[in-house]
Design an enzyme around this catalytic site. Structure first.
Site, PDB file in Angstrom:
ATOM      1  N   LYS A 160       5.329  -4.609  -4.662  1.00  0.00           N
ATOM      2  CA  LYS A 160       6.793  -4.334  -4.631  1.00  0.00           C
ATOM      3  C   LYS A 160       7.512  -4.451  -3.295  1.00  0.00           C
ATOM      4  O   LYS A 160       8.644  -5.046  -3.072  1.00  0.00           O
ATOM      5  CB  LYS A 160       7.472  -3.079  -5.405  1.00  0.00           C
ATOM      6  N   CYS A 213       0.634  -1.045  -0.078  1.00  0.00           N
ATOM      7  CA  CYS A 213      -0.084  -0.098   0.054  1.00  0.00           C
ATOM      8  C   CYS A 213       0.806   1.249  -0.026  1.00  0.00           C
ATOM      9  O   CYS A 213       1.795   1.332   0.715  1.00  0.00           O
ATOM     10  CB  CYS A 213      -1.018  -0.028   1.171  1.00  0.00           C
TER      11      CYS A 213
HETATM   12  C1  F6R Z   1      10.501 -11.590  -6.470  1.00  0.00           C
HETATM   13  C2  F6R Z   1      10.709 -10.467  -5.514  1.00  0.00           C
HETATM   14  C3  F6R Z   1      10.387 -10.660  -4.042  1.00  0.00           C
HETATM   15  C4  F6R Z   1      11.444  -9.926  -3.097  1.00  0.00           C
HETATM   16  C5  F6R Z   1      10.827 -10.097  -1.676  1.00  0.00           C
HETATM   17  C6  F6R Z   1      11.719  -9.352  -0.883  1.00  0.00           C
HETATM   18  O1  F6R Z   1      10.964 -11.024  -7.895  1.00  0.00           O
HETATM   19  O2  F6R Z   1      10.942  -9.315  -6.008  1.00  0.00           O
HETATM   20  O3  F6R Z   1      10.338 -11.972  -3.775  1.00  0.00           O
HETATM   21  O4  F6R Z   1      12.625 -10.440  -3.494  1.00  0.00           O
HETATM   22  O5  F6R Z   1       9.747  -9.820  -1.717  1.00  0.00           O
HETATM   23  O6  F6R Z   1      11.967  -7.932  -1.001  1.00  0.00           O
HETATM   24  P1  F6R Z   1      12.996  -6.927  -0.792  1.00  0.00           P
HETATM   25  O7  F6R Z   1      14.123  -7.157  -1.484  1.00  0.00           O
HETATM   26  O8  F6R Z   1      12.582  -5.665  -0.978  1.00  0.00           O
HETATM   27  O9  F6R Z   1      12.986  -7.223   0.739  1.00  0.00           O
END
Ligand code: F6R
Length: 631
Positions: free
Chosen positions: A626, A2
């Site tokens: 993301k 969000c």
């Molecule tokens: C898959 C992806 C997720 C992230 C995970 C961790 O392509 O992007 O599996 O790797 O949610 O996110 P961060 O790296 O932001 O802690």
């Protein structure tokens, strides 16, 4: 998850400004969007299911407002409907709230207030209702404070009150940043929302709130040149040495700011905040010549590996020393970053003969029995905001262990809350699927592994060679070939990937990439594990990807690949050499122990083309966001 954004200031196009800013936060969730504004003492609300990127900002051209909040949602409580979209508001329509996170005790509060007053199924709606109830006997600030003290969970909120033209934001576990403009303020989950207006920010920390007073009416004179109404505010700053964590930020202490008041939620004590200058450019977040961010970010790997190794020898050697001195070193992250940690486990074993332990961040807290003050937790995160990682860090800190983070976002919560932080410098990663961040993270782990055995320069040379070979590999012919393979397998429902040693984590990571953007059922296995069960899934024509590097396990992986072929599998080999067992050969350069870096790139491309050929949006896959700021 969000995205939340609030504006308070002299501009009268606050609705357009907030919608534009929300578009930059869409990576945080895209189930629905909404805005609420104070329009001359009346609450204006507009909210809809769907992505905000499709909204023409001009629809608000004739609706003037200078106190506005907005939200782009990743649904947790309550389905994806217009009513469940944020902002939520009180029954008397004086208070509106946007929230990122989860209010764990919402049912209890809803029962207490009376279910009949609620129109949505969300946890968030209890917040404006609670504030409005306290508001009967308290001013807005006291009412918000009283409401916040009732809430349990991890969240960030922005609330507005139309009567007093005030905005209050609070943080308890989810990110929130205040942008300080000239006579105007912004509050957002992430800096890009307001970066075009100001580069001066203050970070809210957990258990803190900020009260921002606005002018009660829009009757002030208009500065014609800037299209803004004129107000006055004062600010005194004193220089302060940099924390040394986020190297592109300059900090100052703010001792007074006439319309901003920071408080500790538990004690009500005023807080002094630092003013941080963000040296980012609003650039590089555009797609440019590419159809999708995912493709752009895959192609950027021609440059990002070099940027990742652009770290001082001193910093890398210091980190290597910290790892060497630790007694019990854990690598932890989520999803793709978790698979990078796993690859790191192999790099450290092969290059530095040093044992480190990998644990997914969501599992890490259960390891607390093994943590001591001499332990070291190395967390890896692109966003620097992942809730599971923050919880792993809390578990480590409780045992007084040190925390080192490797992140992409400077100033992120994980960077600020760790003892030492290293930036991968990959630039903004906007597509939900992590690509360039993953290879940059692996690059740094490799470099540190070399530094552990006094071979830092050898590591630098290898990685510079990898960068140059990736540059050669990502040529138009290569892309066409990968697209042809995607065309061949796009109708299949199942796909398996095998790898061994440092390429076993790449088999797992390949599965994540393909699952998330193409929705094909993909699974990665340690090559030797197939015969213990999963091989039963393989039948005539089942596509299987095999990572066959030129390393000591090559013959083993080839044997396992033949076992698949014998059951009718269609073999896509990723290897520096062609082998008879391959039906398709994806030629990758031979870069020794760094093979995971070159092997994963064609699979990122394959996932991308599978998504596009199946008519999907690779940048915003269903059900995902993301930045995962909920547990
Ligand atoms: C898959 C992806 C997720 C992230 C995970 C961790 O392509 O992007 O599996 O790797 O949610 O996110 P961060 O790296 O932001 O802690």
């Amino acid at each position: 998850m969000c995205g939340i954004f609030g504006y308070i200031g002299p501009r009268t196009n606050g609705l357009e400004l907030v919608v534009d800013g929300l578009k930059k936060l869409e990576y945080r969730g895209y189930d629905s969007w909404g805005v609420a504004a104070d329009r001359g003492g009346e609450l204006f609300v507009e909210k809809h299911v769907g992505k905000i990127s499709g909204i023409d900002t001009k629809i608000f051209k004739n609706t003037s407002a200078s106190l506005v909040i907005g939200h782009t949602r990743w649904a947790t409580h309550g389905g994806v409907t217009d009513i469940n979209a944020h902002p939520h508001f009180s029954g008397d329509k004086t208070v509106a709230v946007v929230q990122n996170g989860i209010i764990e005790n919402y049912k209890e509060i809803r029962d207490e207030l009376g279910r009949e007053y609620f129109i949505s199924q969300t946890d968030t709606e209890v917040i404006p209702q609670l504030i409005a109830r306290y508001r009967k006997t308290m001013n807005f600030q006291e009412a918000v404070l009283a409401a916040l003290r009732r809430l349990k969970g991890r969240y960030a909120i922005v609330a507005i009150n139309v009567g007093t033209h005030q905005l209050i934001a609070a943080r308890c576990g989810c990110p929130l940043i205040v942008g300080i403009g000239q006579d105007e303020h912004f509050v957002a989950s992430d800096i890009p929302a307001f970066l075009e207006y100001t580069q001066e920010v203050m970070y809210l920390d957990d258990n803190e709130m900020v009260i921002i007073d606005g002018e009660a009416s829009d009757e002030r004179p208009l500065d014609q040149a800037r299209g803004r109404r004129v107000t006055s505010s004062k600010r005194r700053e004193t220089s302060r040495p940099s924390s040394g964590q986020a190297r592109d930020e300059k900090e100052k202490f703010v001792t007074d700011h006439s319309s901003l008041h920071f408080l500790n939620i538990e004690t009500s004590q005023p807080i002094q905040k630092r003013l941080v200058n963000i040296d980012w450019k609003a650039e590089s977040a555009e797609k440019g010549e590419y159809d999708h961010y995912m493709l752009k970010e895959i192609m950027e790997q021609k440059a990002t590996i070099l940027r990742a190794i652009d770290q001082s020898d001193e910093d890398i050697l210091k980190i290597a020393q910290t790892i060497r001195e630790s007694r019990g070193c854990f690598f932890s992250g989520c999803g793709t970053a978790g698979k990078v940690c796993m690859a790191g486990e192999y790099f450290f074993s092969i290059i530095a003969q040093r044992h480190v332990n990998y644990a997914p961040a969501s599992e890490f807290p259960v390891y607390h029995h093994f943590l001591r003050p001499e332990s070291l937790l190395v967390v890896i995160s692109q966003s620097g905001e992942t809730a599971d990682v923050l919880e792993a860090m809390e578990a480590a800190k409780k045992k007084k262990a040190r925390v080192l983070s490797i992140v992409n976002v400077a100033g992120s919560t994980i960077a600020r809350q760790s003892d030492t932080s290293l930036l991968i410098n990959a630039g903004p990663e906007k597509a939900v699927a992590s690509t360039k961040a993953a290879t940059s993270q692996m690059t740094l782990l490799l470099l540190i592994a070399y530094a552990m055995t006094e071979r830092l320069q050898e590591g630098r040379r290898l990685l510079a060679e990898v960068a140059s070979k990736i540059n050669d590999m990502l040529n138009p012919r290569f892309l066409v070939y990968i697209k042809e393979i995607a065309q061949l397998i796009r109708e299949h429902n199942n796909l398996y990937i095998i790898g061994k040693a440092e390429n076993y984590p790449m088999a797992l990571e390949s599965a994540i990439k393909i699952q998330e953007v193409s929705y094909i059922h993909a699974e990665g296995f340690a090559a030797g594990e197939l015969k213990h069960g999963p091989i039963a899934l393989v039948s005539h024509g089942t596509p299987c990807i095999a990572f066959v590097a030129n390393d000591e396990v090559r013959e083993d992986v080839l044997s396992n690949t033949m076992e698949l072929k014998a059951r009718g599998a269609y073999i896509i080999g990723v290897s520096p050499e062609r082998h008879d067992v391959f039906d398709e050969w994806i030629h990758v350069p031979d870069v020794g122990v760094a093979s995971p870096l070159v092997n994963i790139i064609p699979i990122q491309l394959l996932a991308y083309y599978l998504s596009v050929l199946r008519g999907l949006d690779p940048d915003m896959p269903r059900n995902l966001a993301k930045s995962v700021t909920v547990k």
